[in-house]
Design an enzyme around this catalytic site. Structure first.
Site, PDB file in Angstrom:
ATOM      1  CB  CYS A 286      -1.018   0.072   1.295  1.00 30.24           C
ATOM      2  SG  CYS A 286      -1.981   1.287   1.375  1.00 30.24           S
TER       3      CYS A 286
ATOM      4  CB  CYS B  49      -0.478   2.476   4.036  1.00 28.13           C
ATOM      5  SG  CYS B  49      -2.102   1.919   3.447  1.00 28.13           S
ATOM      6  CG  ASP B  50       3.193   0.985   4.330  1.00 27.22           C
ATOM      7  OD1 ASP B  50       2.878   1.656   5.508  1.00 27.22           O
ATOM      8  OD2 ASP B  50       3.203   0.123   3.854  1.00 27.22           O
TER       9      ASP B  50
HETATM   10  C1  FAD Z   1       0.455  -3.570   5.495  1.00 28.30           C
HETATM   11  C2  FAD Z   1      -0.795  -2.335   5.455  1.00 28.30           C
HETATM   12  C3  FAD Z   1      -0.561  -1.112   6.026  1.00 28.30           C
HETATM   13  C4  FAD Z   1      -1.847  -0.105   5.906  1.00 28.30           C
HETATM   14  N1  FAD Z   1      -1.546   0.988   6.316  1.00 28.30           N
HETATM   15  C5  FAD Z   1      -2.593   1.815   6.298  1.00 28.30           C
HETATM   16  C6  FAD Z   1      -2.651   3.063   6.744  1.00 28.30           C
HETATM   17  O1  FAD Z   1      -1.606   3.416   7.090  1.00 28.30           O
HETATM   18  N2  FAD Z   1      -3.673   3.913   6.602  1.00 28.30           N
HETATM   19  C7  FAD Z   1      -4.784   3.517   6.119  1.00 28.30           C
HETATM   20  O2  FAD Z   1      -5.774   4.129   6.238  1.00 28.30           O
HETATM   21  N3  FAD Z   1      -5.014   2.253   5.825  1.00 28.30           N
HETATM   22  C8  FAD Z   1      -4.114   1.413   5.740  1.00 28.30           C
HETATM   23  N4  FAD Z   1      -4.068   0.090   5.085  1.00 28.30           N
HETATM   24  C9  FAD Z   1      -5.373  -0.246   4.681  1.00 28.30           C
HETATM   25  C10 FAD Z   1      -6.375  -0.787   5.686  1.00 28.30           C
HETATM   26  O3  FAD Z   1      -5.847  -1.936   6.544  1.00 28.30           O
HETATM   27  C11 FAD Z   1      -7.631  -1.208   5.401  1.00 28.30           C
HETATM   28  O4  FAD Z   1      -8.263  -0.308   4.260  1.00 28.30           O
HETATM   29  C12 FAD Z   1      -8.558  -1.801   6.369  1.00 28.30           C
HETATM   30  O5  FAD Z   1      -8.115  -2.369   7.284  1.00 28.30           O
HETATM   31  C13 FAD Z   1     -10.024  -2.279   5.889  1.00 28.30           C
HETATM   32  O6  FAD Z   1     -10.611  -2.390   6.828  1.00 28.30           O
HETATM   33  P1  FAD Z   1     -11.961  -3.563   6.773  1.00 28.30           P
HETATM   34  O7  FAD Z   1     -12.615  -3.642   8.069  1.00 28.30           O
HETATM   35  O8  FAD Z   1     -12.606  -3.169   5.365  1.00 28.30           O
HETATM   36  O9  FAD Z   1     -11.213  -4.936   6.313  1.00 28.30           O
HETATM   37  P2  FAD Z   1      -9.747  -5.624   7.048  1.00 28.30           P
HETATM   38  O10 FAD Z   1      -9.055  -4.992   7.925  1.00 28.30           O
HETATM   39  O11 FAD Z   1      -9.332  -6.651   5.966  1.00 28.30           O
HETATM   40  O12 FAD Z   1     -10.799  -6.806   8.103  1.00 28.30           O
HETATM   41  C14 FAD Z   1     -11.374  -7.836   7.619  1.00 28.30           C
HETATM   42  C15 FAD Z   1     -11.705  -8.760   8.859  1.00 28.30           C
HETATM   43  O13 FAD Z   1     -12.599  -9.689   8.429  1.00 28.30           O
HETATM   44  C16 FAD Z   1     -12.390 -10.873   9.080  1.00 28.30           C
HETATM   45  N5  FAD Z   1     -12.766 -12.012   8.242  1.00 28.30           N
HETATM   46  C17 FAD Z   1     -12.479 -12.420   6.862  1.00 28.30           C
HETATM   47  N6  FAD Z   1     -13.223 -13.293   6.516  1.00 28.30           N
HETATM   48  C18 FAD Z   1     -14.051 -13.946   7.592  1.00 28.30           C
HETATM   49  C19 FAD Z   1     -14.579 -15.093   7.943  1.00 28.30           C
HETATM   50  N7  FAD Z   1     -15.082 -15.853   6.972  1.00 28.30           N
HETATM   51  N8  FAD Z   1     -15.480 -15.091   9.327  1.00 28.30           N
HETATM   52  C20 FAD Z   1     -15.075 -13.958   9.995  1.00 28.30           C
HETATM   53  N9  FAD Z   1     -14.279 -13.029   9.911  1.00 28.30           N
HETATM   54  C21 FAD Z   1     -13.944 -12.928   8.695  1.00 28.30           C
HETATM   55  C22 FAD Z   1     -11.085 -11.127   9.129  1.00 28.30           C
HETATM   56  O14 FAD Z   1     -10.305 -11.639  10.029  1.00 28.30           O
HETATM   57  C23 FAD Z   1     -10.743  -9.398   9.688  1.00 28.30           C
HETATM   58  O15 FAD Z   1     -10.903  -9.305  11.015  1.00 28.30           O
HETATM   59  C24 FAD Z   1      -3.004  -0.877   5.235  1.00 28.30           C
HETATM   60  C25 FAD Z   1      -3.031  -2.149   4.658  1.00 28.30           C
HETATM   61  C26 FAD Z   1      -2.036  -2.788   4.726  1.00 28.30           C
HETATM   62  C27 FAD Z   1      -2.260  -4.336   4.327  1.00 28.30           C
END
Ligand code: FAD
Length: 309
Positions: A131, A134-135
């Site tokens: 990302c 992000c980084d």
């Molecule tokens: C290395 C990295 C660094 C990042 N840094 C930043 C940053 O600095 N700033 C920023 O704004 N964004 C950043 N991001 C992006 C950010 O992390 C994502 O946009 C955000 O986490 C999305 O949130 P979400 O809740 O949609 O999904 P996710 O964070 O992906 O969470 C998904 C959840 O669903 C759960 N899940 C999946 N399938 C199932 C299932 N079958 N049953 C139960 N649970 C399930 C997973 O276990 C998890 O808990 C970064 C991403 C990465 C990879």
């Protein structure tokens, strides 16, 4: 029977949990295999509002969970395995056990595609990232040569964005033309700091021994020639896979598996709502996922109010 079940504890799921908990709906929240979601895999988060000095990703998510629990959210370490959404109440299978619920909020996120190299996983967070937004601004990448792997719109966006920080950005693509839209490809290739490397794949990220990224080993797919390119960062931009396979056939999604909401966070199934990166291939940020989690919670709450009036 549950009023609200939330799948996922990333920013989207935990924000939905906070809002539905404060609405007295005592949501049941399943973590899946990555409690806290993707942000727990990063160190410092510098663009989540409210933290002028940045905050550790794991700590931010721990705080979000505590905040939701304070109002009655029940967070359980368990994984959704199947969902029967054909009738009310919905019947979910979670770690082999049935769970009935009136509403469901899907906040299961998206996983980034990997190059599937051992050196890639060993150097993740040590110069390998997924990302640029992000980084990219981290000190370790400033004024250094950087590598972006990929050829689609995301790779182009990442490469262009990184020209603000890197001394040069090598765009490594396995074909001899970009897959990205023409306008995006033209913009990227006309940037003097972007240097495309065509017909090539990364075969190894260097240097595991030094425990940081110092370069990449490339192979030209046309003539098998190898070369080593010095760089301080590798940004892998070869796509994401939304964690939505379980809902295929029941919930409308696009050809890549991103859930398509009908109106607001509502899906094609009444009572099922969606939030976060599993329906968003454009912004993919913590704050947007949290915002979408809030929207899904409000939509679920209003739906329940109508159902139970
Ligand atoms: C290395 C990295 C660094 C990042 N840094 C930043 C940053 O600095 N700033 C920023 O704004 N964004 C950043 N991001 C992006 C950010 O992390 C994502 O946009 C955000 O986490 C999305 O949130 P979400 O809740 O949609 O999904 P996710 O964070 O992906 O969470 C998904 C959840 O669903 C759960 N899940 C999946 N399938 C199932 C299932 N079958 N049953 C139960 N649970 C399930 C997973 O276990 C998890 O808990 C970064 C991403 C990465 C990879």
């Amino acid at each position: 029977m549950e009023k609200v079940v939330i799948i996922g504890t990333g920013c989207a799921g935990l924000t939905a949990a906070l809002y539905t908990a404060r609405a007295n709906l005592t949501p049941l929240v399943f973590t899946g295999t990555l409690p806290g979601g993707l942000l727990t895999t990063t160190s410092i988060v510098e663009n989540y509002p409210g933290f002028p000095d940045g905050i550790d990703g794991y700590e931010l998510m721990t705080r979000m969970q505590k905040q939701a629990e304070r109002f009655g959210a029940r967070v359980k370490f368990a994984t959704l395995e199947a969902a029967d959404l054909s009738k009310q109440p919905f019947v979910l299978t979670v770690d082999g056990e049935p769970v009935e619920t009136q509403t469901l909020i899907i906040a299961s996120g998206a996983s980034h595609r990997h190059l599937d190299l051992e050196s890639e996983s060993l150097l993740e967070r040590k110069g390998v990232t997924y990302c640029a937004t992000c980084d990219g601004a981290l000190p370790m990448f400033r004024n250094q040569p950087l590598v972006v792997v990929g050829g689609g719109d995301s790779a182009c966006e990442e490469a262009t964005y990184l020209t603000r920080f890197g001394s040069v950005v090598f765009l490594v693509h396995r074909r001899d033309t970009l897959r990205a839209s023409k306008i995006m490809a033209d913009r990227t290739l006309s940037n003097p700091k972007v240097k495309p490397i065509w017909n090539s794949v990364v075969t190894e990220i260097l240097d595991v021994k030094q425990d940081k990224v110092t370069g990449v080993r490339l192979k030209n797919l046309k003539n098998d020639a190898e070369q080593v390119l010095d760089c301080a960062g590798v940004f892998v931009a070869i796509g994401h896979v939304p964690n939505t396979q379980l809902f295929k056939g029941a919930i409308d999604m696009d050809e890549n598996g991103y859930i398509i909401p009908k109106r607001g966070s509502e899906t094609n199934v009444t009572g099922v709502f969606v939030a976060g990166d599993c329906s968003d291939h454009v912004y993919r940020q913590a704050v947007t996922a949290a915002g979408l989690g809030c929207a899904a919670a409000i939509d679920a709450e209003r739906h329940l109010a109508k159902l139970n009036q």
